[in-house]
Design a protein around this motif. Sequence first.
Motif, PDB file in Angstrom:
ATOM      1  N   LEU B  54     -49.408 -25.416  17.456  1.00  0.00           N
ATOM      2  CA  LEU B  54     -50.230 -25.967  16.377  1.00  0.00           C
ATOM      3  C   LEU B  54     -51.253 -26.973  16.881  1.00  0.00           C
ATOM      4  O   LEU B  54     -51.589 -27.930  16.188  1.00  0.00           O
ATOM      5  CB  LEU B  54     -49.336 -26.625  15.311  1.00  0.00           C
ATOM      6  CG  LEU B  54     -48.361 -25.710  14.572  1.00  0.00           C
ATOM      7  CD1 LEU B  54     -47.439 -26.534  13.678  1.00  0.00           C
ATOM      8  CD2 LEU B  54     -49.096 -24.683  13.725  1.00  0.00           C
ATOM      9  N   LYS B  56     -54.333 -26.998  17.123  1.00  0.00           N
ATOM     10  CA  LYS B  56     -55.591 -27.176  16.389  1.00  0.00           C
ATOM     11  C   LYS B  56     -55.393 -27.895  15.058  1.00  0.00           C
ATOM     12  O   LYS B  56     -56.351 -28.244  14.387  1.00  0.00           O
ATOM     13  CB  LYS B  56     -56.240 -25.816  16.163  1.00  0.00           C
ATOM     14  CG  LYS B  56     -56.827 -25.264  17.457  1.00  0.00           C
ATOM     15  CD  LYS B  56     -57.505 -23.931  17.234  1.00  0.00           C
ATOM     16  CE  LYS B  56     -57.735 -23.208  18.550  1.00  0.00           C
ATOM     17  NZ  LYS B  56     -57.511 -21.752  18.402  1.00  0.00           N
ATOM     18  N   VAL B  57     -54.135 -28.081  14.670  1.00  0.00           N
ATOM     19  CA  VAL B  57     -53.867 -28.802  13.421  1.00  0.00           C
ATOM     20  C   VAL B  57     -53.854 -30.305  13.720  1.00  0.00           C
ATOM     21  O   VAL B  57     -53.155 -30.731  14.635  1.00  0.00           O
ATOM     22  CB  VAL B  57     -52.498 -28.382  12.846  1.00  0.00           C
ATOM     23  CG1 VAL B  57     -52.184 -29.151  11.574  1.00  0.00           C
ATOM     24  CG2 VAL B  57     -52.458 -26.884  12.602  1.00  0.00           C
ATOM     25  N   ASN B  61     -51.965 -34.317   9.710  1.00  0.00           N
ATOM     26  CA  ASN B  61     -51.816 -33.331   8.627  1.00  0.00           C
ATOM     27  C   ASN B  61     -50.366 -32.998   8.345  1.00  0.00           C
ATOM     28  O   ASN B  61     -49.986 -32.699   7.215  1.00  0.00           O
ATOM     29  CB  ASN B  61     -52.471 -32.024   9.066  1.00  0.00           C
ATOM     30  CG  ASN B  61     -53.746 -31.746   8.313  1.00  0.00           C
ATOM     31  OD1 ASN B  61     -53.964 -30.664   7.853  1.00  0.00           O
ATOM     32  ND2 ASN B  61     -54.577 -32.755   8.179  1.00  0.00           N
ATOM     33  N   ILE B  62     -49.567 -33.001   9.388  1.00  0.00           N
ATOM     34  CA  ILE B  62     -48.201 -32.498   9.243  1.00  0.00           C
ATOM     35  C   ILE B  62     -47.320 -33.440   8.427  1.00  0.00           C
ATOM     36  O   ILE B  62     -46.673 -32.990   7.487  1.00  0.00           O
ATOM     37  CB  ILE B  62     -47.609 -32.158  10.633  1.00  0.00           C
ATOM     38  CG1 ILE B  62     -48.509 -31.090  11.280  1.00  0.00           C
ATOM     39  CG2 ILE B  62     -46.171 -31.661  10.503  1.00  0.00           C
ATOM     40  CD1 ILE B  62     -48.028 -30.575  12.606  1.00  0.00           C
ATOM     41  N   ARG B  65     -48.519 -33.101   4.770  1.00  0.00           N
ATOM     42  CA  ARG B  65     -48.382 -31.802   4.118  1.00  0.00           C
ATOM     43  C   ARG B  65     -46.985 -31.189   4.234  1.00  0.00           C
ATOM     44  O   ARG B  65     -46.578 -30.400   3.376  1.00  0.00           O
ATOM     45  CB  ARG B  65     -49.398 -30.805   4.698  1.00  0.00           C
ATOM     46  CG  ARG B  65     -50.849 -31.217   4.528  1.00  0.00           C
ATOM     47  CD  ARG B  65     -51.282 -31.336   3.090  1.00  0.00           C
ATOM     48  NE  ARG B  65     -50.841 -30.210   2.285  1.00  0.00           N
ATOM     49  CZ  ARG B  65     -50.952 -30.140   0.968  1.00  0.00           C
ATOM     50  NH1 ARG B  65     -51.506 -31.126   0.303  1.00  0.00           N
ATOM     51  NH2 ARG B  65     -50.528 -29.092   0.322  1.00  0.00           N
ATOM     52  N   LEU B  66     -46.273 -31.494   5.313  1.00  0.00           N
ATOM     53  CA  LEU B  66     -44.978 -30.821   5.508  1.00  0.00           C
ATOM     54  C   LEU B  66     -43.767 -31.723   5.247  1.00  0.00           C
ATOM     55  O   LEU B  66     -42.696 -31.235   4.873  1.00  0.00           O
ATOM     56  CB  LEU B  66     -44.869 -30.223   6.921  1.00  0.00           C
ATOM     57  CG  LEU B  66     -45.749 -29.023   7.239  1.00  0.00           C
ATOM     58  CD1 LEU B  66     -45.419 -28.475   8.622  1.00  0.00           C
ATOM     59  CD2 LEU B  66     -45.591 -27.907   6.197  1.00  0.00           C
TER      60      LEU B  66
END
Lengths: 157, 174
Positions: B54, B56-57, B61-62, B65-66
């Motif tokens: 991952l 490129k994420v 963000n994680i 979002r997660l």
Amino acid sequence: MLQSFFQWMQGLPFSAWMLEETWASPIIQCAHLVALVAFAGAVLVVDMRLLGRGLIKTPLNQLAREMDRWMIWSFVALFVTGAPQVLSTALKQYYSPFFWWKMQIVIIGLLFNFTIRRRVAFAEEGSLGHWPKVVGFLSIGMWTGVSVYARLIGLLS
Amino acid sequence: MRSLFEWVDALPSSIALRESLNAYPTMLTIHVVSMCLFAGLIAYWDMRLVGLTLRKVPVSNIPTRLFPWALTGYGINLITGGLLLYSQPMRYYGNFYFWAKMALMLIAGINMFWFHYATYKSVQAWDQGREIPMNARLAGVVSLVLWAAVVVTGRMMAYSGLMPQWWNNLNIGA
Ligand code: HEM
Ligand code: HEM
């Protein structure tokens, strides 16, 4: 036919070794669960994205391409750690309805992934309406079903 | 500690759960499925920190979002794990793998908080780039190893005959 195949598996020297070696089964079972965690994560990251949740800022097909490898290799790990258990407990598995349900859904899940799910995830985003949501939902449902039936083999058979 | 476990063991609700035919399979199955939601997502977060996937994420963000999903899984995991324990406290009291699992979870939690309140503060500087600071990578590796060990000790709890000899010598379960 099938029954004699399972009897043959049960009778292999490898199966006898698995049952005799105190640590063989527990180590394999632990490894199966660690592989399961890797598999579940790889599936979920994409399925949640299909459902419009999770990592929505990353293009779906980019995410799906990256997770594809992880999903395939962790499935290989699940197979490699699952097959020895089938060999060593072949007759128990043969007589467990949960084992057969699990294997049926595993096959359906794989077919579903390589025909529909991948195509939808790799497609141009926004071109398929609500279908990605349906696909993500089905995929989560199938693999959850596999896990539930798998756990019930040990608990109820 | 022992008297607490014995006290729970004698509670009518604990006995009722213990004697129910469906409770144990149901709770254990939900425990495994919720573990997948929690540990599965955390594993990819850890591997992102280590730089394995991952890339490129953006890192930040994680968590946003997660983590809500991972924490939902964790919550269900804690509830079902707690109920399993509540239903048979004396079965687990003398179990090496049970205590090892609890200790490992504790250390994994400390690692998480440490990372979050120290290393993660500077995330803006390495959010998008490829160079993840050594401390963050280290936190990722430690987390991966610890959660895998929690999974392993969780499964090993069923093997009460395979506890280390030194532990058996302590005679804690007797
Ligand atoms: C072809 C691949 C696979 C094979 C041959 C296989 C085989 C097995 C066998 C024989 C068991 C032991 C059941 C018992 O007797 O208690 C098991 C357990 C299990 N499997 Fe699989 N499996 C495979 C793939 C999967 C997949 C894809 C999943 C989930 C998505 C999965 C999830 C589980 C779970 C949750 C358990 C119970 C773990 C435990 O607590 O011991 N397996 N598997
Ligand atoms: C306070 C939190 C927790 C408690 C009290 C707890 C308690 C338990 C108990 C009592 C069992 C049943 C053992 C048996 O009878 O064989 C179990 C199984 C298990 N737990 Fe937990 N647990 C907790 C959190 C976790 C977490 C966070 C994970 C993973 C990340 C985890 C992974 C497992 C696994 C893999 C099993 C074996 C499942 C199987 O046999 O298929 N647990 N846990």
